[in-house]
Scaffold this active site. Structure first.
Site, PDB file in Angstrom:
ATOM      1  N   HIS A 116     -12.174  -1.374  -6.965  1.00 57.93           N
ATOM      2  CA  HIS A 116     -11.661  -2.640  -7.515  1.00 57.93           C
ATOM      3  C   HIS A 116     -11.350  -3.462  -6.269  1.00 57.93           C
ATOM      4  CE1 HIS A 116      -8.856  -4.807 -10.586  1.00 57.93           C
ATOM      5  NE2 HIS A 116      -8.815  -5.502  -9.456  1.00 57.93           N
ATOM      6  N   GLY A 146     -15.000   3.377   4.168  1.00 64.78           N
ATOM      7  CA  GLY A 146     -13.650   3.818   3.793  1.00 64.78           C
ATOM      8  C   GLY A 146     -13.174   3.316   2.447  1.00 64.78           C
ATOM      9  N   HIS A 182     -10.233  -5.406  -3.155  1.00 67.32           N
ATOM     10  CA  HIS A 182      -8.886  -5.579  -2.608  1.00 67.32           C
ATOM     11  C   HIS A 182      -8.957  -5.944  -1.143  1.00 67.32           C
ATOM     12  CE1 HIS A 182     -10.042  -1.319  -2.327  1.00 67.32           C
ATOM     13  NE2 HIS A 182      -9.381  -1.285  -1.192  1.00 67.32           N
ATOM     14  N   HIS A 186     -11.339  -7.073 -12.907  1.00 66.28           N
ATOM     15  CA  HIS A 186     -12.020  -5.976 -12.230  1.00 66.28           C
ATOM     16  C   HIS A 186     -13.374  -6.421 -11.671  1.00 66.28           C
ATOM     17  CE1 HIS A 186     -13.087  -1.770 -11.394  1.00 66.28           C
ATOM     18  NE2 HIS A 186     -14.320  -2.193 -11.638  1.00 66.28           N
ATOM     19  N   ASP A 242       0.844  -1.185   0.000  1.00 61.58           N
ATOM     20  CA  ASP A 242       0.000   0.000   0.000  1.00 61.58           C
ATOM     21  C   ASP A 242       0.885   1.243   0.000  1.00 61.58           C
ATOM     22  OD1 ASP A 242      -3.226   0.523   1.003  1.00 61.58           O
ATOM     23  OD2 ASP A 242      -1.809   2.204   1.097  1.00 61.58           O
ATOM     24  N   THR A 293     -12.206   3.492  -1.144  1.00 59.58           N
ATOM     25  CA  THR A 293     -11.905   4.612  -2.052  1.00 59.58           C
ATOM     26  C   THR A 293     -11.528   4.131  -3.446  1.00 59.58           C
ATOM     27  OG1 THR A 293      -9.578   4.617  -1.335  1.00 59.58           O
ATOM     28  CG2 THR A 293     -11.098   6.090  -0.167  1.00 59.58           C
ATOM     29  N   HIS A 342      -6.907  -5.746   2.289  1.00 61.62           N
ATOM     30  CA  HIS A 342      -5.756  -5.180   3.006  1.00 61.62           C
ATOM     31  C   HIS A 342      -5.226  -6.269   3.934  1.00 61.62           C
ATOM     32  CE1 HIS A 342      -6.791  -0.774   2.360  1.00 61.62           C
ATOM     33  NE2 HIS A 342      -7.978  -1.302   2.155  1.00 61.62           N
TER      34      HIS A 342
HETATM   35  P1  AMP Z   1      -9.664   1.449   0.312  1.00 64.49           P
HETATM   36  O1  AMP Z   1      -9.661   2.803   0.977  1.00 64.49           O
HETATM   37  O2  AMP Z   1     -10.083   0.317   1.208  1.00 64.49           O
HETATM   38  O3  AMP Z   1     -10.436   1.491  -0.994  1.00 64.49           O
HETATM   39  O4  AMP Z   1      -8.145   1.125  -0.036  1.00 64.49           O
HETATM   40  C1  AMP Z   1      -7.468   1.683  -1.103  1.00 64.49           C
HETATM   41  C2  AMP Z   1      -6.016   1.662  -0.738  1.00 64.49           C
HETATM   42  O5  AMP Z   1      -5.254   1.852  -1.907  1.00 64.49           O
HETATM   43  C3  AMP Z   1      -5.586   2.753   0.246  1.00 64.49           C
HETATM   44  O6  AMP Z   1      -5.078   2.138   1.442  1.00 64.49           O
HETATM   45  C4  AMP Z   1      -4.533   3.532  -0.510  1.00 64.49           C
HETATM   46  O7  AMP Z   1      -3.465   3.962   0.305  1.00 64.49           O
HETATM   47  C5  AMP Z   1      -4.082   2.525  -1.545  1.00 64.49           C
HETATM   48  N1  AMP Z   1      -3.518   3.089  -2.760  1.00 64.49           N
HETATM   49  C6  AMP Z   1      -3.972   4.141  -3.474  1.00 64.49           C
HETATM   50  N2  AMP Z   1      -3.194   4.349  -4.552  1.00 64.49           N
HETATM   51  C7  AMP Z   1      -2.225   3.401  -4.529  1.00 64.49           C
HETATM   52  C8  AMP Z   1      -1.105   3.080  -5.363  1.00 64.49           C
HETATM   53  N3  AMP Z   1      -0.837   3.781  -6.474  1.00 64.49           N
HETATM   54  N4  AMP Z   1      -0.315   2.048  -5.007  1.00 64.49           N
HETATM   55  C9  AMP Z   1      -0.570   1.330  -3.884  1.00 64.49           C
HETATM   56  N5  AMP Z   1      -1.615   1.571  -3.059  1.00 64.49           N
HETATM   57  C10 AMP Z   1      -2.422   2.590  -3.370  1.00 64.49           C
HETATM   58 ZN    ZN Z   2     -10.154  -2.391 -11.781  1.00 68.27          ZN
END
Ligand code: AMP
Ligand code: ZN
Length: 117
Positions: free
Chosen positions: A101, A96, A103, A51, A35, A98, A105
């Site tokens: 796609h 939270g 993912h 996706h 991240d 953002t 954590h």
């Molecule tokens: P969420 O808020 O659960 O949708 O998680 C999205 C995550 O993507 C956040 O923790 C961001 O810090 C992370 N993120 C955003 N842009 C990038 C990037 N270019 N490379 C790696 N992580 C990213």
């Molecule tokens: Zn995607």
């Protein structure tokens, strides 16, 4: 269509190699990368290469790939030598999310409070 790459999706761009990422693991169906804004000493995202907008959509459309994502979270934890860790799928903006796609954590390397905020 479900699973098709989206031009406006950050994580689809990472899968396509159009945006750099620090990749820690890759399989045919998944990618794991650090991240960019880590919230713990280990903070890795595990995504399906295809996706899907969130974990629920992924599980409904491609349960085998959802299982691959979960399996990869364990592999990341093992590689990072995490005894305890948390897997989080933020789902919906109120929770939270953002990036739209799916993912997971993978967070570890420090004490993790329960319940989370
Ligand atoms: P969420 O808020 O659960 O949708 O998680 C999205 C995550 O993507 C956040 O923790 C961001 O810090 C992370 N993120 C955003 N842009 C990038 C990037 N270019 N490379 C790696 N992580 C990213
Ligand atoms: Zn995607």
């Amino acid at each position: 269509m479900a699973g098709e790459p989206q031009d406006d999706c950050l994580f689809c761009k990472i899968v396509a190699g159009r945006i750099p990422a620090t990749v820690v693991r890759e399989t045919d169906t998944t990618l794991a990368f650090r991240d960019i804004n880590p919230q713990a000493p280990t903070h890795v995202l595990v995504i399906p290469k295809a996706h899907h907008k969130d974990a629920a959509a992924l599980a409904a459309a491609a349960p085998d790939v959802a299982a691959d994502v979960l399996r990869e979270t364990q592999a990341v934890a093992e590689e990072e030598k995490l005894d305890s860790y948390r897997i989080v799928f933020n789902t919906g903006s109120g929770a939270g999310q953002t990036v739209w796609h799916a993912h997971a954590h993978v967070l570890g390397g420090r004490g993790l409070q329960w319940p989370p905020g």
